[in-house]
Design a protein around this motif. Structure first.
Motif, PDB file in Angstrom:
ATOM      1  N   ASN A  30      32.871  14.803  37.315  1.00 13.91           N
ATOM      2  CA  ASN A  30      33.354  14.967  38.881  1.00 13.91           C
ATOM      3  C   ASN A  30      32.545  13.913  39.800  1.00 13.91           C
ATOM      4  OD1 ASN A  30      30.741  16.093  39.708  1.00 13.91           O
ATOM      5  ND2 ASN A  30      31.335  17.771  38.157  1.00 13.91           N
ATOM      6  N   ALA A  31      32.956  13.894  41.042  1.00 11.12           N
ATOM      7  CA  ALA A  31      32.517  12.956  41.943  1.00 11.12           C
ATOM      8  C   ALA A  31      31.312  13.145  42.253  1.00 11.12           C
ATOM      9  CB  ALA A  31      33.263  13.059  43.226  1.00 11.12           C
ATOM     10  N   MET A  32      30.509  14.187  42.382  1.00 11.26           N
ATOM     11  CA  MET A  32      29.157  14.454  42.720  1.00 11.26           C
ATOM     12  C   MET A  32      28.320  14.055  41.587  1.00 11.26           C
ATOM     13  SD  MET A  32      27.178  15.459  45.139  1.00 11.26           S
ATOM     14  CE  MET A  32      28.316  16.504  46.293  1.00 11.26           C
ATOM     15  N   THR A  33      28.579  14.163  40.212  1.00  9.92           N
ATOM     16  CA  THR A  33      28.106  13.775  39.089  1.00  9.92           C
ATOM     17  C   THR A  33      27.980  12.371  39.111  1.00  9.92           C
ATOM     18  OG1 THR A  33      28.376  16.004  37.990  1.00  9.92           O
ATOM     19  CG2 THR A  33      27.514  14.381  36.534  1.00  9.92           C
ATOM     20  N   ARG A  34      29.150  11.855  39.351  1.00  2.99           N
ATOM     21  CA  ARG A  34      29.210  10.476  39.524  1.00  2.99           C
ATOM     22  C   ARG A  34      28.178   9.750  40.272  1.00  2.99           C
ATOM     23  NH1 ARG A  34      34.079  10.002  40.648  1.00  2.99           N
ATOM     24  NH2 ARG A  34      34.843  10.320  38.777  1.00  2.99           N
ATOM     25  N   LEU A  35      28.033  10.311  41.487  1.00  3.96           N
ATOM     26  CA  LEU A  35      27.079   9.958  42.367  1.00  3.96           C
ATOM     27  C   LEU A  35      25.615   9.983  41.898  1.00  3.96           C
ATOM     28  CD1 LEU A  35      28.472  11.405  45.849  1.00  3.96           C
ATOM     29  CD2 LEU A  35      28.429   8.865  45.067  1.00  3.96           C
ATOM     30  N   SER A  36      25.006  11.107  41.107  1.00  2.00           N
ATOM     31  CA  SER A  36      23.748  11.170  40.453  1.00  2.00           C
ATOM     32  C   SER A  36      23.665  10.323  39.551  1.00  2.00           C
ATOM     33  CB  SER A  36      23.556  12.629  40.388  1.00  2.00           C
ATOM     34  OG  SER A  36      24.320  13.094  39.405  1.00  2.00           O
ATOM     35  N   SER A  37      24.624  10.009  38.682  1.00  2.57           N
ATOM     36  CA  SER A  37      24.528   9.144  37.570  1.00  2.57           C
ATOM     37  C   SER A  37      24.421   7.778  38.287  1.00  2.57           C
ATOM     38  CB  SER A  37      25.861   9.108  36.669  1.00  2.57           C
ATOM     39  OG  SER A  37      25.652   8.561  35.379  1.00  2.57           O
ATOM     40  N   GLU A  38      25.225   7.503  38.975  1.00  2.00           N
ATOM     41  CA  GLU A  38      24.954   5.976  39.908  1.00  2.00           C
ATOM     42  C   GLU A  38      23.702   5.637  40.431  1.00  2.00           C
ATOM     43  OE1 GLU A  38      27.998   5.649  42.398  1.00  2.00           O
ATOM     44  OE2 GLU A  38      29.788   5.359  40.889  1.00  2.00           O
ATOM     45  N   ARG A  39      23.124   6.989  40.934  1.00  2.00           N
ATOM     46  CA  ARG A  39      21.782   6.794  41.578  1.00  2.00           C
ATOM     47  C   ARG A  39      20.530   6.774  40.318  1.00  2.00           C
ATOM     48  NH1 ARG A  39      21.634   4.781  45.839  1.00  2.00           N
ATOM     49  NH2 ARG A  39      22.723   6.429  47.186  1.00  2.00           N
ATOM     50  N   ALA A  40      20.928   7.466  39.308  1.00  2.00           N
ATOM     51  CA  ALA A  40      19.869   7.168  38.317  1.00  2.00           C
ATOM     52  C   ALA A  40      19.888   6.071  37.530  1.00  2.00           C
ATOM     53  CB  ALA A  40      20.258   8.388  36.966  1.00  2.00           C
ATOM     54  N   VAL A  41      21.199   5.376  37.491  1.00  2.00           N
ATOM     55  CA  VAL A  41      21.232   4.025  36.888  1.00  2.00           C
ATOM     56  C   VAL A  41      20.429   3.051  37.911  1.00  2.00           C
ATOM     57  CG1 VAL A  41      22.725   2.091  36.468  1.00  2.00           C
ATOM     58  CG2 VAL A  41      23.096   4.461  35.576  1.00  2.00           C
ATOM     59  N   GLN A  42      20.590   3.104  39.408  1.00  2.00           N
ATOM     60  CA  GLN A  42      19.801   2.171  40.232  1.00  2.00           C
ATOM     61  C   GLN A  42      18.386   2.474  40.078  1.00  2.00           C
ATOM     62  OE1 GLN A  42      21.139   3.149  44.422  1.00  2.00           O
ATOM     63  NE2 GLN A  42      20.944   0.749  44.581  1.00  2.00           N
ATOM     64  N   ILE A  43      17.841   3.759  39.995  1.00  2.00           N
ATOM     65  CA  ILE A  43      16.478   3.797  39.988  1.00  2.00           C
ATOM     66  C   ILE A  43      16.130   3.245  38.667  1.00  2.00           C
ATOM     67  CG2 ILE A  43      14.626   5.669  39.605  1.00  2.00           C
ATOM     68  CD1 ILE A  43      16.126   7.454  41.535  1.00  2.00           C
ATOM     69  N   ALA A  44      16.657   3.265  37.575  1.00  2.00           N
ATOM     70  CA  ALA A  44      16.501   2.647  36.218  1.00  2.00           C
ATOM     71  C   ALA A  44      16.181   1.142  36.288  1.00  2.00           C
ATOM     72  CB  ALA A  44      17.206   3.081  35.065  1.00  2.00           C
ATOM     73  N   ALA A  45      17.317   0.577  36.990  1.00  2.00           N
ATOM     74  CA  ALA A  45      17.363  -0.594  36.957  1.00  2.00           C
ATOM     75  C   ALA A  45      16.302  -1.467  38.041  1.00  2.00           C
ATOM     76  CB  ALA A  45      18.711  -1.055  37.400  1.00  2.00           C
ATOM     77  N   GLU A  46      15.990  -0.786  39.244  1.00  2.88           N
ATOM     78  CA  GLU A  46      15.280  -1.383  40.482  1.00  2.88           C
ATOM     79  C   GLU A  46      14.262  -0.747  40.766  1.00  2.88           C
ATOM     80  OE1 GLU A  46      17.933  -2.818  43.566  1.00  2.88           O
ATOM     81  OE2 GLU A  46      19.583  -2.253  42.135  1.00  2.88           O
ATOM     82  N   GLY A  47      14.193   0.631  40.348  1.00  2.00           N
ATOM     83  CA  GLY A  47      13.050   1.592  40.874  1.00  2.00           C
ATOM     84  C   GLY A  47      11.466   1.289  40.524  1.00  2.00           C
ATOM     85  N   ARG A  48      11.286   0.558  39.397  1.00  2.00           N
ATOM     86  CA  ARG A  48      10.121   0.240  39.169  1.00  2.00           C
ATOM     87  C   ARG A  48       9.161  -0.488  39.921  1.00  2.00           C
ATOM     88  NH1 ARG A  48       9.397  -3.100  35.699  1.00  2.00           N
ATOM     89  NH2 ARG A  48       7.294  -2.824  35.305  1.00  2.00           N
ATOM     90  N   LYS A  49      10.085  -1.461  40.730  1.00  2.00           N
ATOM     91  CA  LYS A  49       9.279  -2.365  41.578  1.00  2.00           C
ATOM     92  C   LYS A  49       8.823  -1.608  42.913  1.00  2.00           C
ATOM     93  CE  LYS A  49      13.799  -4.197  43.275  1.00  2.00           C
ATOM     94  NZ  LYS A  49      14.408  -5.403  43.110  1.00  2.00           N
ATOM     95  N   PHE A  50       9.403  -0.528  43.052  1.00  2.00           N
ATOM     96  CA  PHE A  50       9.133   0.483  44.576  1.00  2.00           C
ATOM     97  C   PHE A  50       8.219   1.571  44.012  1.00  2.00           C
ATOM     98  CE2 PHE A  50      13.242  -1.431  45.239  1.00  2.00           C
ATOM     99  CZ  PHE A  50      12.943  -2.111  46.392  1.00  2.00           C
ATOM    100  N   GLY A  51       7.956   1.901  42.853  1.00  2.00           N
ATOM    101  CA  GLY A  51       7.084   2.915  42.150  1.00  2.00           C
ATOM    102  C   GLY A  51       7.898   4.051  41.607  1.00  2.00           C
ATOM    103  N   LEU A  52       9.043   3.904  41.323  1.00  4.48           N
ATOM    104  CA  LEU A  52      10.005   5.135  40.733  1.00  4.48           C
ATOM    105  C   LEU A  52       9.977   4.875  39.622  1.00  4.48           C
ATOM    106  CD1 LEU A  52      12.644   5.372  43.758  1.00  4.48           C
ATOM    107  CD2 LEU A  52      10.529   6.868  43.513  1.00  4.48           C
ATOM    108  N   TYR A  53       9.341   5.937  38.756  1.00  2.00           N
ATOM    109  CA  TYR A  53       9.323   5.741  37.238  1.00  2.00           C
ATOM    110  C   TYR A  53       9.955   6.861  36.812  1.00  2.00           C
ATOM    111  CZ  TYR A  53       5.293   2.898  38.870  1.00  2.00           C
ATOM    112  OH  TYR A  53       4.476   2.107  39.389  1.00  2.00           O
ATOM    113  N   LEU A  54      11.058   6.914  35.797  1.00  2.00           N
ATOM    114  CA  LEU A  54      12.014   7.669  35.410  1.00  2.00           C
ATOM    115  C   LEU A  54      11.393   8.285  33.959  1.00  2.00           C
ATOM    116  CD1 LEU A  54      15.608   6.399  35.721  1.00  2.00           C
ATOM    117  CD2 LEU A  54      14.379   8.427  36.869  1.00  2.00           C
ATOM    118  N   LEU A  55      11.485   9.647  33.811  1.00  2.33           N
ATOM    119  CA  LEU A  55      11.146  10.264  32.587  1.00  2.33           C
ATOM    120  C   LEU A  55      12.348  11.030  32.392  1.00  2.33           C
ATOM    121  CD1 LEU A  55       7.944  12.084  31.362  1.00  2.33           C
ATOM    122  CD2 LEU A  55       9.995  12.486  30.349  1.00  2.33           C
ATOM    123  N   THR A  56      13.220  10.480  31.571  1.00  3.45           N
ATOM    124  CA  THR A  56      14.550  11.452  31.209  1.00  3.45           C
ATOM    125  C   THR A  56      14.326  12.072  29.814  1.00  3.45           C
ATOM    126  OG1 THR A  56      15.481   9.559  30.263  1.00  3.45           O
ATOM    127  CG2 THR A  56      16.062  10.159  32.615  1.00  3.45           C
TER     128      THR A  56
END
Length: 429
Positions: free
Chosen positions: A309-335
């Protein structure tokens, strides 16, 4: 391994082992490291492994999560500095994945000052602020300061704060997705929503009640209110215009560890909304550059490969963005997940750390082997024979790939399996 002289006998069922050519990755614990023509080798003894690990231990905080499976009694200590790379934890149901993630989070909280935000869909980590009865005294002492740093946002009986949002806290795409609005198909209602949001007073959420829209002067606003009413959005438990907002807490945290108890919400739609709001808020706050470990449990639901659905698509896109670019801002994923092939590949492929627990699916192991090519194939295959609580750990958190037996929890476990009382023998009739 430890080297021995070529004429030295090697104990074990295989007798003496003489090596002329060795391929793969390993560590020579003894000797000068010069090439050899012939050499006899033997597995390193636990004491030798422990001594070598002590020599190469980094100066950063160590996270002792258990012991080495192939060197009993030797602590399995992760390099906390490696968490500045994204981490992927997976294991099938019954592998001990949830328990092991709890062990890792406890050690992070006890041994570092890293901020932690946990998306907890099954209420498994709501007990991080409670030391369990019978906990190891040494571990409990290290953990003594942690409970005061943990805040649970949820609607369960043990929650510190009610899990509430304001409609005004949401970003534009999330507001539209919430109401099922498409900017092209529903252009008139979409335009009305945009205008109302621009006109609203700061801090006054749009949807405090259906009358606000249903009785508005604008026909478009009344249509928007009817849509919200028909979707049941206004009846959601998560709305709390007069209560502290989770989004505000994420922007200006008052606790070092924020556990978002998604499992306490009434509907899946509310869970998806809150997950999207958390990820979007953390991303929007990225310029503060405050290091934060963002934990997404059951990641196949929050950042799936194929959003439903649209909401899950947004959260998925945001997680992808954090995974791709988050490290340089100090955002570290643990999935964390039991279904690695259902997590968005652009999230998994950005992970440099792997914690792999029992996994019987050869297809999943093949996919993981492709994405984590630095892990030897033979070691990856060992996951099919792991027992509960055993894991392969590799990456920046443990540069030398190792099999680990996870240790004890300090805090109370939140979720639990259903008791198997149905399997008890029936009394004779």
């Amino acid at each position: 391994m430890a080297s021995v002289d070529a004429d030295e006998s090697v104990a074990g069922p295989g007798g003496q082992v003489r090596v002329r050519l060795a391929e793969g990755v390993g560590t020579l614990l003894e000797g000068d490291g010069r090439p050899f023509h012939d050499a006899a080798v033997r597995p390193a003894r636990p004491a030798e492994v422990a001594a070598w690990l002590e020599r190469v231990r980094p100066s950063r905080a160590g996270l002792t999560v258990g012991e080495l499976l192939l060197a009993p009694g030797v602590p399995a200590t992760l390099d906390s500095g490696g968490l500045d790379r994204h981490t992927f934890l997976c294991g099938q149901s019954g592998s001990g994945k949830t328990y092991s993630l709890g062990v890792l989070l406890e050690r992070v909280l006890a041994e570092t000052s890293l901020r932690v935000v946990v998306l907890d869909p099954n209420s498994d980590y709501v007990g991080l602020a409670q030391v369990r009865d019978g906990a190891d005294p040494t571990l409990a002492a290290r953990y003594a300061d942690v409970p005061a740093q943990v805040a649970v946002w949820g609607n369960g009986p043990g929650a510190d704060r009610p899990l509430r949002l304001r409609f005004a806290d949401l970003e534009g795409p999330a507001r539209a997705a919430l109401l099922g609005l498409d900017p092209i198909r529903d252009r008139e209602e979409y335009a009305v929503l945009a205008e109302l949001l621009r006109a609203q007073e700061d801090g006054q959420p749009l949807m405090t009640g259906a009358d606000q829209l249903l009785e508005a002067d604008s026909p478009g606003a009344r249509q928007l209110g009817a849509r919200a009413l028909n979707l049941g959005v206004l009846d959601w438990q998560v709305w709390g215009p007069d209560q502290p907002s989770l989004v505000q807490e994420l922007r200006q945290p008052t606790a070092r560890c924020t556990v978002v108890d998604l499992g306490s919400l009434d509907t899946v739609q509310e869970q998806r909304l809150v997950a999207e709001a958390v990820l979007s808020t953390l991303w929007a706050s990225r310029l503060s550059r405050v290091p934060c470990l963002v934990v997404i449990d059951e990641a196949h639901n929050i950042c799936p490969a194929e959003p439903a659905n649209a909401m899950t698509r947004l959260s998925s896109e945001r997680a992808v963005q954090i995974a791709a670019e988050g490290r340089k801002f100090g955002l570290y994923l643990l999935t964390s997940t039991q279904r690695p092939h259902k997590v968005h590949e652009n999230v998994v492929s950005q992970c440099d750390n792997l914690l792999l627990m029992r996994m019987n699916s050869r297809a999943d192991l093949a996919d993981l082997g492709r994405l984590f090519s630095f892990v030897p194939e033979g070691l990856m295959a060992g996951a099919t024979s792991f027992r509960m609580g055993q894991a392969l750990v590799a990456g920046r958190i443990m540069p030398n790939v190792a099999y680990v037996r996870m240790g004890e929890r300090v805090s109370r476990e939140g979720g639990a399996d259903i008791p198997r009382t149905w399997a008890a023998p029936r009394p004779p009739s």
